[in-house]
Design an enzyme around this catalytic site. Sequence first.
Site, PDB file in Angstrom:
ATOM      1  N   CYS A 215      90.005   8.364  19.844  1.00 14.04           N
ATOM      2  CA  CYS A 215      90.875   9.528  20.008  1.00 14.04           C
ATOM      3  C   CYS A 215      91.460   9.565  21.427  1.00 14.04           C
ATOM      4  CB  CYS A 215      90.085  10.810  19.749  1.00 14.04           C
ATOM      5  SG  CYS A 215      91.060  12.321  19.955  1.00 14.04           S
TER       6      CYS A 215
ATOM      7  N   CYS B 245      99.737  10.612  15.660  1.00  8.34           N
ATOM      8  CA  CYS B 245      98.659   9.655  15.922  1.00  8.34           C
ATOM      9  C   CYS B 245      97.794   9.464  14.680  1.00  8.34           C
ATOM     10  CB  CYS B 245      97.792  10.153  17.080  1.00  8.34           C
ATOM     11  SG  CYS B 245      96.390   9.064  17.474  1.00  8.34           S
TER      12      CYS B 245
ATOM     13  N   CYS C 215      81.571   6.486   4.360  1.00 10.40           N
ATOM     14  CA  CYS C 215      81.417   6.635   5.812  1.00 10.40           C
ATOM     15  C   CYS C 215      80.115   5.990   6.280  1.00 10.40           C
ATOM     16  CB  CYS C 215      81.430   8.124   6.162  1.00 10.40           C
ATOM     17  SG  CYS C 215      81.094   8.473   7.896  1.00 10.40           S
TER      18      CYS C 215
ATOM     19  N   CYS D 143      88.815   3.010  11.005  1.00 10.16           N
ATOM     20  CA  CYS D 143      87.627   3.143  10.158  1.00 10.16           C
ATOM     21  C   CYS D 143      87.307   1.825   9.449  1.00 10.16           C
ATOM     22  CB  CYS D 143      87.824   4.249   9.129  1.00 10.16           C
ATOM     23  SG  CYS D 143      86.386   4.472   8.056  1.00 10.16           S
TER      24      CYS D 143
ATOM     25  N   CYS E 288      85.841   6.372  14.807  1.00 11.71           N
ATOM     26  CA  CYS E 288      86.958   7.321  14.706  1.00 11.71           C
ATOM     27  C   CYS E 288      86.950   8.322  15.855  1.00 11.71           C
ATOM     28  CB  CYS E 288      86.934   8.041  13.364  1.00 11.71           C
ATOM     29  SG  CYS E 288      85.529   9.133  13.090  1.00 11.71           S
TER      30      CYS E 288
ATOM     31  N   ASP F  55      73.638  23.754  12.966  1.00  9.86           N
ATOM     32  CA  ASP F  55      73.664  22.705  11.945  1.00  9.86           C
ATOM     33  C   ASP F  55      72.452  22.766  11.004  1.00  9.86           C
ATOM     34  OD1 ASP F  55      74.757  20.501  10.659  1.00  9.86           O
ATOM     35  OD2 ASP F  55      73.655  19.064  11.884  1.00  9.86           O
TER      36      ASP F  55
ATOM     37  N   CYS G 293      78.137   6.109  13.267  1.00  8.69           N
ATOM     38  CA  CYS G 293      79.335   5.337  13.618  1.00  8.69           C
ATOM     39  C   CYS G 293      80.235   6.226  14.470  1.00  8.69           C
ATOM     40  CB  CYS G 293      80.068   4.898  12.347  1.00  8.69           C
ATOM     41  SG  CYS G 293      81.599   3.978  12.649  1.00  8.69           S
TER      42      CYS G 293
ATOM     43  N   CYS H  49      92.361   7.274  14.548  1.00  8.05           N
ATOM     44  CA  CYS H  49      91.044   7.497  13.941  1.00  8.05           C
ATOM     45  C   CYS H  49      91.015   7.014  12.498  1.00  8.05           C
ATOM     46  CB  CYS H  49      90.648   8.966  14.037  1.00  8.05           C
ATOM     47  SG  CYS H  49      91.777  10.113  13.213  1.00  8.05           S
TER      48      CYS H  49
END
Length: 421
Positions: free
Chosen positions: A249, A192, A215, A199, A245, A135, A242, A195
Site C-alpha cells: 500500500c 491504485c 487467502c 495477492c 496486500c 477482536d 500474509c 494490493c
Amino acid sequence: MAAAKDPRSLIRDRALALGFDAIGFCRAELGPEARQRLVDFLAAGQHGEMDWLARRTEQRAQPRALWAEARSVIALGLSYAPEDDPLASLELHDRGTISVYARNRDYHAILKGKLKTLAQFIVARFGPAVKVFVDTAPVMEKPLAAQAGIGWQGKHTNLVSRRHGSWLFLGEIYTTLELAADAPHPDRCGTCSRCLDVCPTNAFPAPYRLDATRCISYLTIEHAGPIPRELRPLMGNRIYGCDDCLAVCPWNRFARAATNPGLRARAELTAPYLAELAALDDVGFRTMFSASPIKRIGRGRFVRNVLIAIGNSGDVALLATAAEREGDPDPVVAEAACWAVRRLKGGDGMSGLTKRSFSLAGHRTSVALEEQFWAALAAIAAEREQPLSALVTSVDAARTSGQTLASALRVVALKHYLPQR
C-alpha cells in the site's frame, strides 16, 4: 475552558498519552452498506470455516443489537508498522515468513490493557457505562473505525490510514456517553490496485471483496486439516499469515515504526529457519511461542504450514527434514510432509494421485486423491456398509462452500482412519 467541557478532547488526550496512535468517535450504529457487505460475504461462503462470523450476525452488523444501551463508539488504533521491509524474507527459501503482527507478543493483551485503562478514565471522569472489545466479540471493527474517521477500508478490505498506512490494530470502547461523531474518512484508494495485483492466490474477486478461502492468512491460521493442494505452491514460505496486500500500500510511506516494545519484531521470528521449526514438538512449540498469537493454532497446524514452505523451497538440503515428519503422529502433518518430499524430489506434489468419478448433484465430478486416502475411504464405507459413492456424496453434501471436495475427503480419511494406523 471549552476544552475542559469537551469529553472528546479529554478522551483523545488521554488515549494519546496511553500510547494509542489513532482515535475517532462515531454513533453506535452502522449504515446499510456495511451490513450488506457482511451479508453478501457470508452468503457467498467466502468466510470458509470461520463459522463464528456467521453466528450473531445481527449483533455484528448493528452495535446496539450487541448492547442496546450503547450510544457512542470510541474507535482506537495502535500502530504495528515494521521497521524493515516485511516482505524481504520471502526471498529466503530456507526460512519462513511470519506476518508482521505475529513477530512478538499477542497484540490482544497489549491493546486490551490500554483500552481498559482508558475506559476506567472515562468512567471516573464522566460516569457512563462502557464495554471494551478487541477482536473477541461480534464487532465490525473496520467499518466502525472508518465511520469514526480513523481511515477507510481499502480495496484489500483492511483499514488504511493516511498517517499509519495499513498497519493499525483496532479496538473499541462502546459507551452510553453521548459523544459527537467525527466525519467518516473518504476513500483515498483512487485507481491504485497494488494490493489486488500482488495477492499470490488471487483472493480478491473484486475490489473491496475478499474470498477468505483463498487467502493465505486464512489458510495458515483459520483453516484446519490439509490445505487445498492447488493453493500450496502459491504460498511460498509464508508459514503464518500474509502481509503482501498490506505491505504494498503506497500510504505506508507515511507510517513510522511501532514504538511499543511488545509489537517490535523479535529477531528469532523475523526469518526463522524452516528446519528448526519443522523439528518442534508440542512442548518446543509452546515454549517458542509463549505469549505469541501463533500459539493459538497449535503445533500441528503450524508445522503443516512449515512443511508446505519446505516443499516450496526447492532446497534439497531440507529433504531429510521433511522425510522425518512423514511418520508424524499428527496425520495432517504427515500428509504435508509426504507432499513436501515429493516436491523436493522433483515432482509437483500432485504425483501419485488417482482420479475417480462420481455423480454428484446431477453432474459427473472427478476427484484426485492419493491411493492411501482412497483405501481409507473405502474402509470407512465398508464399516458403514455403504458403497464408496454414497460416502463421497455425503461428504460433498456436508462440506463447507469454501472447502474443495478433495480436501473434505482427506479430512474424513485423516480423522477416521489414519490415526488408527
